[in-house]
Design a protein around this motif. Structure first.
Motif, mmCIF file in Angstrom:
data_model
loop_
_atom_site.group_PDB
_atom_site.id
_atom_site.type_symbol
_atom_site.label_atom_id
_atom_site.label_comp_id
_atom_site.label_asym_id
_atom_site.label_seq_id
_atom_site.Cartn_x
_atom_site.Cartn_y
_atom_site.Cartn_z
ATOM 1 N N GLY A 104 0.815 -1.206 0.000
ATOM 2 C CA GLY A 104 0.000 0.000 0.000
ATOM 3 C C GLY A 104 0.853 1.262 0.000
ATOM 4 O O GLY A 104 2.075 1.216 0.091
ATOM 5 N N GLN A 105 0.168 2.374 -0.057
ATOM 6 C CA GLN A 105 0.847 3.666 -0.152
ATOM 7 C C GLN A 105 0.425 4.552 1.016
ATOM 8 O O GLN A 105 -0.755 4.786 1.234
ATOM 9 N N ARG A 106 1.423 5.042 1.748
ATOM 10 C CA ARG A 106 1.157 5.974 2.836
ATOM 11 C C ARG A 106 1.049 7.392 2.290
ATOM 12 O O ARG A 106 1.604 7.699 1.238
ATOM 13 N N PRO A 107 0.382 8.272 3.027
ATOM 14 C CA PRO A 107 0.342 9.682 2.616
ATOM 15 C C PRO A 107 1.761 10.240 2.491
ATOM 16 O O PRO A 107 2.625 9.960 3.323
ATOM 17 N N GLY A 108 1.994 10.985 1.432
ATOM 18 C CA GLY A 108 3.305 11.589 1.228
ATOM 19 C C GLY A 108 4.215 10.808 0.303
ATOM 20 O O GLY A 108 5.268 11.313 -0.102
ATOM 21 N N GLU A 109 3.826 9.551 -0.026
ATOM 22 C CA GLU A 109 4.674 8.747 -0.895
ATOM 23 C C GLU A 109 4.354 8.939 -2.380
ATOM 24 O O GLU A 109 5.095 8.450 -3.236
ATOM 25 N N ASN A 110 3.275 9.644 -2.674
ATOM 26 C CA ASN A 110 2.885 9.842 -4.071
ATOM 27 C C ASN A 110 3.949 10.591 -4.863
ATOM 28 O O ASN A 110 4.241 10.251 -6.008
ATOM 29 N N ASP A 111 4.524 11.635 -4.252
ATOM 30 C CA ASP A 111 5.525 12.439 -4.955
ATOM 31 C C ASP A 111 6.740 11.594 -5.321
ATOM 32 O O ASP A 111 7.299 11.731 -6.419
ATOM 33 N N PHE A 112 7.169 10.747 -4.399
ATOM 34 C CA PHE A 112 8.318 9.873 -4.656
ATOM 35 C C PHE A 112 8.025 8.954 -5.831
ATOM 36 O O PHE A 112 8.858 8.767 -6.719
ATOM 37 N N ALA A 113 6.823 8.385 -5.854
ATOM 38 C CA ALA A 113 6.444 7.487 -6.944
ATOM 39 C C ALA A 113 6.370 8.234 -8.269
ATOM 40 O O ALA A 113 6.917 7.781 -9.287
ATOM 41 N N GLU A 114 5.693 9.381 -8.263
ATOM 42 C CA GLU A 114 5.508 10.133 -9.514
ATOM 43 C C GLU A 114 6.819 10.645 -10.072
ATOM 44 O O GLU A 114 6.978 10.762 -11.297
ATOM 45 N N ALA A 115 7.785 10.911 -9.198
ATOM 46 C CA ALA A 115 9.104 11.348 -9.667
ATOM 47 C C ALA A 115 9.814 10.260 -10.460
ATOM 48 O O ALA A 115 10.761 10.540 -11.209
ATOM 49 N N HIS A 116 9.335 9.024 -10.310
ATOM 50 C CA HIS A 116 9.930 7.901 -11.034
ATOM 51 C C HIS A 116 8.942 7.285 -12.018
ATOM 52 O O HIS A 116 9.037 6.103 -12.371
ATOM 53 N N THR A 118 5.605 6.636 -11.969
ATOM 54 C CA THR A 118 4.564 5.684 -11.641
ATOM 55 C C THR A 118 3.644 6.263 -10.578
ATOM 56 O O THR A 118 4.005 7.203 -9.856
ATOM 57 N N ARG A 119 2.449 5.707 -10.480
ATOM 58 C CA ARG A 119 1.484 6.167 -9.484
ATOM 59 C C ARG A 119 1.756 5.580 -8.112
ATOM 60 O O ARG A 119 1.445 6.184 -7.091
ATOM 61 N N TRP A 120 2.341 4.363 -8.099
ATOM 62 C CA TRP A 120 2.508 3.629 -6.854
ATOM 63 C C TRP A 120 3.977 3.453 -6.505
ATOM 64 O O TRP A 120 4.785 3.060 -7.345
ATOM 65 N N LYS A 121 4.316 3.685 -5.247
ATOM 66 C CA LYS A 121 5.690 3.502 -4.783
ATOM 67 C C LYS A 121 6.177 2.073 -5.040
ATOM 68 O O LYS A 121 7.331 1.852 -5.402
ATOM 69 N N ALA A 122 5.300 1.088 -4.851
ATOM 70 C CA ALA A 122 5.694 -0.318 -5.026
ATOM 71 C C ALA A 122 6.166 -0.630 -6.434
ATOM 72 O O ALA A 122 6.830 -1.646 -6.660
ATOM 73 N N LEU A 123 5.817 0.234 -7.394
ATOM 74 C CA LEU A 123 6.186 -0.005 -8.792
ATOM 75 C C LEU A 123 7.418 0.774 -9.231
ATOM 76 O O LEU A 123 7.809 0.712 -10.402
ATOM 77 N N ILE A 124 8.046 1.506 -8.319
ATOM 78 C CA ILE A 124 9.293 2.194 -8.674
ATOM 79 C C ILE A 124 10.311 1.142 -9.102
ATOM 80 O O ILE A 124 10.564 0.172 -8.374
ATOM 81 N N PRO A 125 10.917 1.308 -10.283
ATOM 82 C CA PRO A 125 11.887 0.298 -10.729
ATOM 83 C C PRO A 125 13.224 0.401 -9.998
ATOM 84 O O PRO A 125 13.729 1.496 -9.762
ATOM 85 N N VAL A 126 13.747 -0.738 -9.626
ATOM 86 C CA VAL A 126 15.083 -0.841 -9.029
ATOM 87 C C VAL A 126 15.809 -1.942 -9.777
ATOM 88 O O VAL A 126 15.316 -3.071 -9.858
ATOM 89 N N GLY A 127 16.925 -1.614 -10.372
ATOM 90 C CA GLY A 127 17.632 -2.612 -11.169
ATOM 91 C C GLY A 127 16.823 -3.057 -12.364
ATOM 92 O O GLY A 127 16.931 -4.211 -12.806
ATOM 93 N N GLY A 128 15.978 -2.151 -12.883
ATOM 94 C CA GLY A 128 15.203 -2.454 -14.077
ATOM 95 C C GLY A 128 13.930 -3.235 -13.849
ATOM 96 O O GLY A 128 13.255 -3.620 -14.807
ATOM 97 N N GLU A 129 13.539 -3.457 -12.592
ATOM 98 C CA GLU A 129 12.319 -4.213 -12.287
ATOM 99 C C GLU A 129 11.567 -3.530 -11.157
ATOM 100 O O GLU A 129 12.185 -3.067 -10.186
ATOM 101 N N PRO A 130 10.239 -3.439 -11.225
ATOM 102 C CA PRO A 130 9.489 -2.848 -10.123
ATOM 103 C C PRO A 130 9.814 -3.539 -8.799
ATOM 104 O O PRO A 130 9.947 -4.762 -8.741
#
Length: 275
Positions: A12-24, A26-38
């Motif tokens: 899930g996504q806590r309040p305040g994590e949207n900006d971090f996700a959108e900067a990469h 995506t809408r969801w933090k869990a989908l931020i890619p690391v090493g080329g994979e969410p």
């Protein structure tokens, strides 16, 4: 026992994590890619490959929206189910804990634990033993020796400072009492002192003054709450690193790149030796 554990992945996504996700992108933090994979995909693959894990539940506000694109393969995986989170992480876990979809024993993991490995999972569950609940931690000296640049939150006790490793075991139904405690802290993080006081003023004072060890504090708190809880100290510095901010992401990328290089070089050496 192989395949006995249900893993609940907190995505899930806590309040305040949207900006971090959108900067990469995506809408969801869990989908931020690391090493080329969410990140979520990395965690789920590790859990699917871990011998103790029989099934996985993705717990999020909108889990189906996570299982698209690069993670579309999850939809067809029979060992993966989903659950919609509600008001608070602890209450959302409590709503499914012990159900047909998520029977005990339960392993709780987080989608942002991009450096998770099967070794960490197995070491933690082995260490949890037969207790009602267990929490994974890493001692400060281990983390700082490997990655002095990282900044973690430290839990301070008389026997050392520890960082959480985002792995929790709920082995029996008695561990539900731990979720109730978690819910109290979630509702108002400023009530942490009040939570300590609920176990008695002496324990609260000793925790605040660092005159009690980690194991002793957990033993007393668990006994007074009606369940047994154990701290499992992991020897992996990476177990304490989750991806909560840009600096964590950059560090995780470097660590994964180093793992890839090591695997390639190791494979090359083996092939060269066999030739």
């Amino acid at each position: 026992m192989s395949g006995a554990w249900t893993a609940i992945v907190l995505a899930g996504q806590r309040p305040g994590e949207n900006d971090f996700a959108e900067a990469h992108g995506t809408r969801w933090k869990a989908l931020i890619p690391v090493g080329g994979e969410p990140m979520l995909g990395r965690v789920v693959r590790v859990l699917l490959d871990a011998a103790p894990i029989g099934r996985i539940v993705i717990l999020a506000q909108d889990p189906q929206s996570l299982m698209t694109g690069a993670l579309g393969w999850m939809v067809a995986e029979p060992r993966i189910a989903t659950a919609v989170s509600g008001d608070g992480i602890s209450r959302s876990i409590a709503a499914i804990a012990g159900s047909a979809a998520a029977p005990f024993p339960l392993l709780l993991a987080t989608a942002d634990h991009a450096l998770l490995t099967g070794e960490m999972v197995e070491a933690f569950l082995d260490g949890a033993g037969e207790t009602d609940a267990a929490v994974a931690l890493v001692e400060r000296s281990i983390v700082e020796a490997a990655y002095p640049e990282t900044r973690r939150t430290w839990l301070r006790f008389s026997d050392g400072d520890y960082s959480g490793a985002n792995l929790f075991a709920l082995r029996t139904a008695k561990a539900r009492k731990g979720l109730e405690m978690w819910a109290e802290v979630e509702r108002d993080r400023k009530k942490a002192l009040r939570l300590l006081m609920s176990f008695g003023p002496l324990l609260a004072l000793r925790a605040l003054t660092r005159t009690i060890s980690l194991d002793r504090a957990l033993a007393i708190a668990g006994r007074r709450a009606g369940f047994a809880v154990r701290a499992v100290r992991l020897a992996f510095a990476e177990a304490a690193i989750d991806v909560d901010k840009p600096a964590d992401l950059a560090l995780a990328e470097r660590i994964l790149a180093a793992r890839t290089r090591s695997a390639v070089e190791g494979g090359g050496a083996q092939r060269g030796g066999a030739a």
